[in-house]
Write a protein that holds these residues in place. Structure first.
Motif, short mmCIF file in Angstrom:
data_model
loop_
_atom_site.label_atom_id
_atom_site.label_comp_id
_atom_site.label_asym_id
_atom_site.label_seq_id
_atom_site.Cartn_x
_atom_site.Cartn_y
_atom_site.Cartn_z
N PRO A 28 0.85 -1.20 0.00
CA PRO A 28 0.00 0.00 0.00
C PRO A 28 0.88 1.24 0.00
O PRO A 28 1.91 1.28 0.69
CB PRO A 28 -0.80 -0.13 1.30
N THR A 29 0.53 2.21 -0.78
CA THR A 29 1.34 3.43 -0.85
C THR A 29 0.80 4.46 0.13
O THR A 29 -0.40 4.57 0.36
CB THR A 29 1.34 4.00 -2.28
N GLY A 30 1.70 5.22 0.70
CA GLY A 30 1.31 6.20 1.71
C GLY A 30 1.89 5.80 3.05
O GLY A 30 2.76 4.93 3.16
N ILE A 31 1.39 6.41 4.12
CA ILE A 31 1.94 6.15 5.45
C ILE A 31 1.17 5.08 6.21
O ILE A 31 1.64 4.60 7.23
CB ILE A 31 1.97 7.45 6.28
N SER A 32 -0.01 4.70 5.72
CA SER A 32 -0.81 3.73 6.44
C SER A 32 -0.48 2.32 5.97
O SER A 32 0.01 2.12 4.86
CB SER A 32 -2.31 4.01 6.23
N PRO A 33 -0.78 1.30 6.82
CA PRO A 33 -0.53 -0.09 6.42
C PRO A 33 -1.59 -0.63 5.46
O PRO A 33 -1.52 -1.79 5.08
CB PRO A 33 -0.54 -0.84 7.75
N GLY A 34 -2.57 0.19 5.10
CA GLY A 34 -3.55 -0.22 4.10
C GLY A 34 -4.53 -1.27 4.58
O GLY A 34 -4.98 -2.11 3.80
N PHE A 35 -4.91 -1.23 5.85
CA PHE A 35 -5.88 -2.20 6.36
C PHE A 35 -7.20 -2.08 5.59
O PHE A 35 -7.63 -0.97 5.25
CB PHE A 35 -6.15 -1.97 7.85
N THR A 36 -7.85 -3.22 5.36
CA THR A 36 -9.08 -3.21 4.55
C THR A 36 -10.27 -3.84 5.24
O THR A 36 -11.38 -3.80 4.70
CB THR A 36 -8.84 -3.97 3.23
N TRP A 37 -10.07 -4.46 6.41
CA TRP A 37 -11.18 -5.17 7.06
C TRP A 37 -11.06 -5.06 8.58
O TRP A 37 -9.95 -5.12 9.10
CB TRP A 37 -11.16 -6.65 6.64
N PRO A 38 -12.23 -4.92 9.26
CA PRO A 38 -13.56 -4.59 8.71
C PRO A 38 -13.61 -3.12 8.32
O PRO A 38 -12.90 -2.30 8.91
CB PRO A 38 -14.49 -4.89 9.87
N ALA A 39 -14.45 -2.79 7.38
CA ALA A 39 -14.45 -1.45 6.80
C ALA A 39 -14.73 -0.36 7.84
O ALA A 39 -14.21 0.75 7.74
CB ALA A 39 -15.48 -1.36 5.67
N SER A 40 -15.55 -0.67 8.85
CA SER A 40 -15.92 0.33 9.84
C SER A 40 -14.73 0.74 10.71
O SER A 40 -14.64 1.89 11.15
CB SER A 40 -17.06 -0.19 10.72
N ALA A 41 -13.83 -0.19 10.98
CA ALA A 41 -12.64 0.09 11.79
C ALA A 41 -11.57 -0.93 11.41
O ALA A 41 -11.37 -1.91 12.12
CB ALA A 41 -12.96 0.01 13.28
N PRO A 42 -10.90 -0.74 10.29
CA PRO A 42 -9.99 -1.75 9.77
C PRO A 42 -8.85 -2.09 10.74
O PRO A 42 -8.21 -1.20 11.29
CB PRO A 42 -9.44 -1.12 8.49
N VAL A 43 -8.62 -3.39 10.92
CA VAL A 43 -7.54 -3.85 11.79
C VAL A 43 -6.56 -4.75 11.05
O VAL A 43 -5.50 -5.10 11.60
CB VAL A 43 -8.10 -4.62 13.02
N ALA A 44 -6.89 -5.16 9.82
CA ALA A 44 -6.00 -6.05 9.07
C ALA A 44 -6.18 -5.81 7.58
O ALA A 44 -7.26 -5.41 7.12
CB ALA A 44 -6.30 -7.51 9.41
N ARG A 45 -5.13 -6.08 6.83
CA ARG A 45 -5.21 -6.02 5.38
C ARG A 45 -5.37 -7.45 4.87
O ARG A 45 -4.43 -8.24 4.88
CB ARG A 45 -3.94 -5.39 4.78
N ILE A 46 -6.57 -7.79 4.43
CA ILE A 46 -6.82 -9.13 3.92
C ILE A 46 -7.20 -9.11 2.44
O ILE A 46 -7.39 -10.16 1.83
CB ILE A 46 -7.90 -9.87 4.73
N ASP A 47 -7.29 -7.91 1.86
CA ASP A 47 -7.53 -7.75 0.43
C ASP A 47 -6.22 -7.28 -0.19
O ASP A 47 -5.71 -6.22 0.15
CB ASP A 47 -8.65 -6.73 0.19
N HIS A 48 -5.70 -8.08 -1.11
CA HIS A 48 -4.34 -7.85 -1.59
C HIS A 48 -4.27 -7.70 -3.11
O HIS A 48 -5.22 -8.01 -3.83
CB HIS A 48 -3.43 -9.00 -1.16
N VAL A 49 -3.09 -7.27 -3.54
CA VAL A 49 -2.77 -7.15 -4.96
C VAL A 49 -1.37 -7.74 -5.15
O VAL A 49 -0.45 -7.42 -4.39
CB VAL A 49 -2.79 -5.69 -5.43
#
Length: 331
Positions: free
Chosen positions: A279-300
């Motif tokens: 993920p680009t930027g300063i965040s770790p790009g968490f994607t789940w759960p959308a309301s309060a993301p705690v993990a990145r489980i959607d990847h590229v």
């Protein structure tokens, strides 16, 4: 006649008149407090090391450890503060979990984006969450993000129809299988469903005839993880890694919901077959759960492609954020 006061032993010492006995009695206890704090820091350091190491173990331990890993920075920082404040000798002990954590997090660290030159290909992917009723909103959000290719998973009959009503006019090329759907402004070549050992179609492969050349696009929706039950997901991720490793296409793009955090051991074979897009930027790009993301489980994942940026954004009422990947025009 008064009697003389009793003589004192030359070795005896009298308490100062201004010293309370209770203060003298507390002195040993005060001396022991730094030692106790150091012991607390050492115990916490051992616990942190154990949790970090768990993230490297395949199976349930690795899956849980991968989710916890980014958040272990919080107790690690608190331990460092405690050590600096009252147990400085234990700082050396904290170097072990600190270095281990940094080493474990390297594969998941954000990257640096770049300006997309010319006419880049923008790919948006999202698990729209079946029965959420907002697949049309997700589709519109993807369009607003300038997507040339839109890949959606977990489409039920109603959400598929809703997405089609939004996308079919401007995205004339479409490939669907099971609960997966791909819409494109670019022509699509032959596609094929992928069961990947699960007995039903949870992934698809299609060729996108992009201006810069054909791209083998894989859309993946890995099996869900339940406590103590993740064999299906692990098998699917292993097989998709084998398929991609055997793909001789010059350009490969893999997107979707992998139900695995960034450093999950189950993703190692896939990381070996293609490049994980940071993920680009300063965040770790968490994607789940959308309301309060705690993990990145959607990847590229990519191979043979130059990525200008990779971000995530809210689309519809899904429990997953959508990913937006910008591929350089010359890729």
């Amino acid at each position: 006649m008064t009697s003389a006061p009793p003589s004192q032993s030359p070795h005896s010492e009298s308490l100062p008149s201004d010293a309370a006995p209770s203060e003298v009695l507390r002195a040993p206890e005060l001396a022991r407090r730094p030692v106790r704090r150091e012991r607390v820091v050492v115990v916490l350091a051992v616990v942190l090391v154990a949790l970090i190491v768990c993230g490297w173990i395949p199976g349930v331990a690795g899956t849980i450890g991968a989710v916890l890993l980014p958040w272990l920075a919080i107790p690690l920082v608190l331990c460092l503060i405690l050590a600096v404040w009252s147990a400085r000798r234990s700082i050396v002990v904290l170097l072990v979990p600190t270095l281990l954590w940094a080493a474990a997090m390297v594969p998941a660290m954000p990257g640096v984006g770049s300006d997309a030159q010319g006419d880049p290909m923008v790919v948006v992917a999202q698990n729209v969450r079946a029965e959420s009723g907002t697949a049309a909103d997700s589709a519109r959000a993807a369009v607003d993000e300038g997507a040339g290719v839109i890949a959606l998973t977990e489409l039920d009959a109603d959400s598929r129809a809703a997405a089609q009503s939004v996308l079919d006019a401007d995205y004339p090329y479409r490939y669907e299988v099971g609960t997966e759907g791909i819409w494109s402004r670019y022509p699509l070549g032959a596609g094929e469903p992928l069961s990947l050992g699960l007995g039903w179609k949870r992934a698809a492969r299609v060729t996108v005839q992009a201006p810069a050349g054909d791209v083998s696009l894989y859309l993946v929706h890995a099996a869900s993880v339940r406590l103590g039950k993740q064999e299906g997901r692990d098998e699917m991720l292993s097989q998709v890694a084998d398929v991609i490793a055997a793909d001789r296409s010059e350009r490969v793009l893999v997107v979707g919901d992998f139900n695995a955090a960034s450093t999950d051991p189950a993703l190692r074979p896939l990381r070996a077959a293609a490049d994980w897009v940071r993920p680009t930027g300063i965040s770790p790009g968490f994607t789940w759960p959308a309301s309060a993301p705690v993990a990145r489980i959607d990847h590229v994942f990519t191979r043979g492609l130059d990525v200008a940026s990779s971000t995530s954004f809210r689309a519809g009422s899904s429990d997953h954020l959508a990913t937006r990947t910008v591929l350089a025009a010359g890729a």
